[in-house]
Design a protein around this motif. Structure first.
Motif, PDB file in Angstrom:
ATOM      1  N   ILE A 101      26.012 -17.788  -3.116  1.00 18.53           N
ATOM      2  CA  ILE A 101      24.660 -17.685  -2.568  1.00 18.53           C
ATOM      3  C   ILE A 101      24.203 -19.099  -2.241  1.00 18.53           C
ATOM      4  N   ALA A 102      23.796 -19.301  -1.009  1.00 18.60           N
ATOM      5  CA  ALA A 102      23.287 -20.610  -0.593  1.00 18.60           C
ATOM      6  C   ALA A 102      21.824 -20.726  -0.992  1.00 18.60           C
ATOM      7  N   ILE A 103      21.458 -21.879  -1.539  1.00 20.51           N
ATOM      8  CA  ILE A 103      20.058 -22.183  -1.837  1.00 20.51           C
ATOM      9  C   ILE A 103      19.660 -23.343  -0.935  1.00 20.51           C
ATOM     10  N   VAL A 104      18.841 -23.033   0.054  1.00 25.13           N
ATOM     11  CA  VAL A 104      18.385 -24.034   1.023  1.00 25.13           C
ATOM     12  C   VAL A 104      16.976 -24.451   0.630  1.00 25.13           C
ATOM     13  N   GLY A 105      16.772 -25.752   0.463  1.00 24.38           N
ATOM     14  CA  GLY A 105      15.474 -26.255   0.037  1.00 24.38           C
ATOM     15  C   GLY A 105      14.669 -26.858   1.158  1.00 24.38           C
ATOM     16  N   GLY A 106      13.360 -26.784   1.026  1.00 24.72           N
ATOM     17  CA  GLY A 106      12.461 -27.423   1.977  1.00 24.72           C
ATOM     18  C   GLY A 106      11.110 -27.653   1.337  1.00 24.72           C
ATOM     19  N   GLU A 107      10.681 -28.922   1.241  1.00 22.17           N
ATOM     20  CA  GLU A 107       9.399 -29.249   0.608  1.00 22.17           C
ATOM     21  C   GLU A 107       8.679 -30.312   1.431  1.00 22.17           C
ATOM     22  N   GLY A 108       7.391 -30.119   1.644  1.00 18.51           N
ATOM     23  CA  GLY A 108       6.576 -31.106   2.342  1.00 18.51           C
ATOM     24  C   GLY A 108       6.181 -30.648   3.734  1.00 18.51           C
ATOM     25  N   ASP A 168      17.414 -31.139  10.016  1.00 24.05           N
ATOM     26  CA  ASP A 168      18.114 -31.064   8.739  1.00 24.05           C
ATOM     27  C   ASP A 168      18.070 -29.658   8.156  1.00 24.05           C
ATOM     28  N   THR A 169      16.880 -29.065   8.148  1.00 27.02           N
ATOM     29  CA  THR A 169      16.730 -27.760   7.505  1.00 27.02           C
ATOM     30  C   THR A 169      17.415 -26.664   8.320  1.00 27.02           C
ATOM     31  N   ALA A 170      17.217 -26.684   9.629  1.00 25.04           N
ATOM     32  CA  ALA A 170      17.934 -25.717  10.464  1.00 25.04           C
ATOM     33  C   ALA A 170      19.436 -25.929  10.341  1.00 25.04           C
ATOM     34  N   GLY A 171      19.870 -27.184  10.332  1.00 21.04           N
ATOM     35  CA  GLY A 171      21.288 -27.476  10.192  1.00 21.04           C
ATOM     36  C   GLY A 171      21.853 -26.979   8.871  1.00 21.04           C
ATOM     37  N   ALA A 172      21.052 -27.076   7.809  1.00 19.27           N
ATOM     38  CA  ALA A 172      21.497 -26.581   6.501  1.00 19.27           C
ATOM     39  C   ALA A 172      21.713 -25.073   6.538  1.00 19.27           C
ATOM     40  N   ILE A 173      20.812 -24.372   7.212  1.00 17.48           N
ATOM     41  CA  ILE A 173      20.963 -22.916   7.322  1.00 17.48           C
ATOM     42  C   ILE A 173      22.198 -22.579   8.159  1.00 17.48           C
ATOM     43  N   TYR A 174      22.413 -23.300   9.252  1.00 13.85           N
ATOM     44  CA  TYR A 174      23.613 -23.050  10.067  1.00 13.85           C
ATOM     45  C   TYR A 174      24.885 -23.363   9.284  1.00 13.85           C
ATOM     46  N   ASP A 175      24.856 -24.393   8.438  1.00 17.04           N
ATOM     47  CA  ASP A 175      26.016 -24.690   7.595  1.00 17.04           C
ATOM     48  C   ASP A 175      26.316 -23.522   6.665  1.00 17.04           C
ATOM     49  N   ALA A 176      25.263 -22.940   6.113  1.00 19.81           N
ATOM     50  CA  ALA A 176      25.444 -21.787   5.230  1.00 19.81           C
ATOM     51  C   ALA A 176      25.984 -20.580   5.998  1.00 19.81           C
ATOM     52  N   ILE A 177      25.552 -20.441   7.252  1.00 22.02           N
ATOM     53  CA  ILE A 177      26.053 -19.345   8.090  1.00 22.02           C
ATOM     54  C   ILE A 177      27.558 -19.492   8.306  1.00 22.02           C
ATOM     55  N   LYS A 178      28.011 -20.724   8.547  1.00 24.37           N
ATOM     56  CA  LYS A 178      29.426 -20.966   8.843  1.00 24.37           C
ATOM     57  C   LYS A 178      30.319 -20.820   7.613  1.00 24.37           C
ATOM     58  N   ILE A 194      21.432 -16.060   1.660  1.00 21.25           N
ATOM     59  CA  ILE A 194      20.734 -17.349   1.635  1.00 21.25           C
ATOM     60  C   ILE A 194      19.382 -17.164   0.959  1.00 21.25           C
ATOM     61  N   VAL A 195      19.105 -18.000  -0.038  1.00 20.50           N
ATOM     62  CA  VAL A 195      17.765 -18.096  -0.625  1.00 20.50           C
ATOM     63  C   VAL A 195      17.131 -19.362  -0.066  1.00 20.50           C
TER      64      VAL A 195
END
Length: 592
Positions: A298-305, A327-337, A344-345
């Motif tokens: 399970i991917a945990i993608v963080g975003g604060e601020g 960065d955040t969109a890229g992190a989600i795409y990394d989890a997709i790949k 994804i959480v």
């Protein structure tokens, strides 16, 4: 002359790096490389000090702790989850802050404390007073979740309610000639009121009183349940204060009066023979983040601020967090790949920001769902305005009762400063070429009628787009969304009743839901993969000072002396870029 000063500044920055920052980095790297994780003493009492303040998530920048706070809510939840199952940890001692905790953070920590207690491990909390500052009722709520709540003998119990203040600059701006020109959608989008008003508008007062009452009521209900009282009885007792420590004991608001050393001894006694205190930070460093095991992840993608376009943490060493859209969109795409990632959480703690950045991140959320990977949003302290935009089309939304969310609206505008500056003999004059709208955001003159109409239309478009995203994601008719939008902030508890949130809870509940949506059996272990990846010390320095500046040249030169292969790779890359870029550079003065 200008280039001379820039060069001097670059060299000076490089010297600062060489004499101050780089030695710290080298020490950190040496300690990390040479140290082994110490064994936890067989009988330990974990000491959690909440007085230092909390962020929602661990910063990606390794130097962020230089800015103050070094502990995060996510770290507290993660470490307590590990301590539950650790046979060496026998009890928990909590040092409570005198001021308020962020309400949603307090909710999440309280839930983690309850899980720790359900593992059969006692919890002792100690307070040096509950002062009438902000949401101090939330601090008391965390203390009430313990088996024993202690208070120092000289301390005062002043948690008699929940108050806040707003600064209004309307009269000051009028007096000094500052003209705010803003558009807001709509009457509850109160962010601009501080610039344009001298008091609360009725919608502003209504919305704030409603969410404050919701947070206060939730904290009272939770504390009452833990103190085995009715909410009304606890409310009556609390609002009858303030109290001395002895009076609070008589009123059954606390369990014992004593110094922190006495509370420590009580926790050690509960932990058993020859128990020792273990600082939370030391235990957290030894344990690290939960990784889990198993084939599925399970991917945990963080975003604060604040939500901004672009990439990188920005701001240099010790800077605050922000959500950069690349960065955040890229992190989600990394989890997709990643083929191992089944769900994804997305942990969101943001008051909002750029609509364009928010839409870029939301597009990544859509892509994850289209790829067959469910997305569950876990809301932190805030997930409002742009924070709700990026959450709106997730498969499932989990929020704390005290999360501030909603604020489905938009505002924008400018300050006209010509009159204000003119009073000091400063003349501000604008000049533009092209269409009429080219000077729309000039601070030297107000909007023209045509500019105002065009700007207003753009605000309407953004608002309509926001409504459409919420309508689609939450499966609500657009007209219903318009009724509950208008820029109004809701708590998580209120948002659940309105259909803006699916479930109350925290990260733990979000992970459980993600497993269900991904159809991962309860008896199958999962791994956790965290995105975006934290920056290394060298990466953080490059972000802060730029790899092409004089300072970074000093940095990478020192990096080469460390015989670090990664540092040598950076040196090679920088040298190649310098050779390729040795052509003539023509610069002109850039107007402000």
């Amino acid at each position: 002359m200008k280039q001379f000063f820039l060069t001097v500044l670059g060299v000076f920055t490089g010297l600062v790096l060489f004499l101050v920052v780089v030695p710290i980095v080298l020490v950190m790297m040496a300690v990390a490389a040479g140290s082994s994780k110490p064994a936890t003493p067989a009988h330990s009492v974990l000491e959690l000090d909440l007085r230092q303040g909390l962020t929602d998530q661990a910063p990606l920048n390794p130097f962020a702790a230089f800015g103050g706070t070094s502990m995060s809510v996510m770290q507290v939840v993660d470490v307590l989850a590990q301590a539950e199952k650790d046979g060496s940890i026998k009890a928990l001692l909590i040092r409570l802050p005198e001021a308020g905790l962020t309400p949603a953070s307090a909710d999440e920590i309280r839930q983690a404390v309850h899980r720790f207690r359900r593992a059969g491990k006692p919890v002792v909390a100690h307070s040096q007073g509950f002062m009438p500052l902000g949401t101090v009722i939330s601090s008391y709520m965390v203390g009430a979740a313990a088996d024993q709540l202690w208070m120092q003998n000289t301390a005062s119990f002043q948690a008699t309610g929940f108050s806040t203040e707003e600064v209004f600059l309307g009269r000051a701006f009028q007096k000094y000639g500052v003209r705010p020109e803003f558009e807001q959608r709509y009457e509850y989008k109160n962010a601009v009121n501080g610039y344009t008003q001298s008091d609360f508008t009725e919608p502003h007062r209504e919305a704030m009183a409603a969410w404050m009452g919701s947070i206060y009521g939730s904290a009272l209900a939770n504390a009452a349940a833990d103190r085995k009282m009715t909410p009304q009885a606890l409310r009556t007792t609390i609002e009858g204060g303030p109290y001395s420590a002895d009076q609070a004991l008589t009123a059954k608001l606390i369990d014992k009066v004593g110094q922190v050393e006495e509370a420590e001894n009580e926790a050690l006694k509960l932990a058993g023979k020859s128990a020792k205190l273990l600082e939370f930070d030391d235990y957290a460093s030894a344990k690290g983040e939960r990784i889990g095991s198993g084939r599925d992840a399970i991917a945990i993608v963080g975003g604060e601020g604040s939500i901004l376009t672009g990439t990188g943490q920005g701001g240099g060493l010790g800077s605050g967090s922000s959500i950069k859209s690349d960065d955040t969109a890229g992190a989600i795409y990394d989890a997709i790949k990643d083929k191992d990632v089944k769900a994804i959480v997305f942990r969101v703690s943001s008051p909002g920001g750029s609509p364009e950045a928010s839409e870029q991140i939301l597009a990544a959320v859509r892509a994850a769902r289209a790829a067959g990977k469910p997305v569950v949003v876990s809301m932190g302290a805030y997930a409002a305005s742009g924070g709700y935009w990026i959450s709106s089309e997730a498969d499932w939304i989990v929020a704390q009762p005290s999360t501030l969310t909603g604020s489905i609206g938009v505002f924008g505008g400018k300050f006209v400063l010509a009159d204000a500056l003119g009073r000091f003999g400063v003349d501000l004059r604008g000049l533009s070429v092209g269409g009429d709208y080219a000077s729309a955001f000039s601070t030297s003159e107000p909007f023209t009628a045509a500019q105002r109409a065009a700007f207003s239309a753009s605000m309407d478009r953004t608002y309509d787009e926001f409504i459409a995203r919420v309508s689609t994601g939450r499966r609500l008719p657009a007209e219903r969304v318009r009724e509950i939008a208008r820029g109004r902030v809701w708590t998580g508890a209120q948002a659940k009743d309105l259909g803006l949130v699916d479930q109350l809870g925290g990260l733990t509940e979000a992970i459980t839901k993600a497993r269900q949506l991904a159809q991962i059996p309860d008896d199958r272990s999962v791994r956790f993969k965290r995105y975006p990846k934290p920056e290394s010390p060298w990466e953080a320095l490059s972000s802060a000072f730029g790899v092409s500046g004089e300072a970074a040249r000093v940095l990478v030169g020192i990096g080469a002396m460390t015989a670090d292969p990664d540092a040598r790779a950076v040196v090679d890359q920088v040298q190649a870029e310098r050779l390729r870029g040795r052509g003539a550079v023509v610069l002109a003065d850039q107007p402000l």
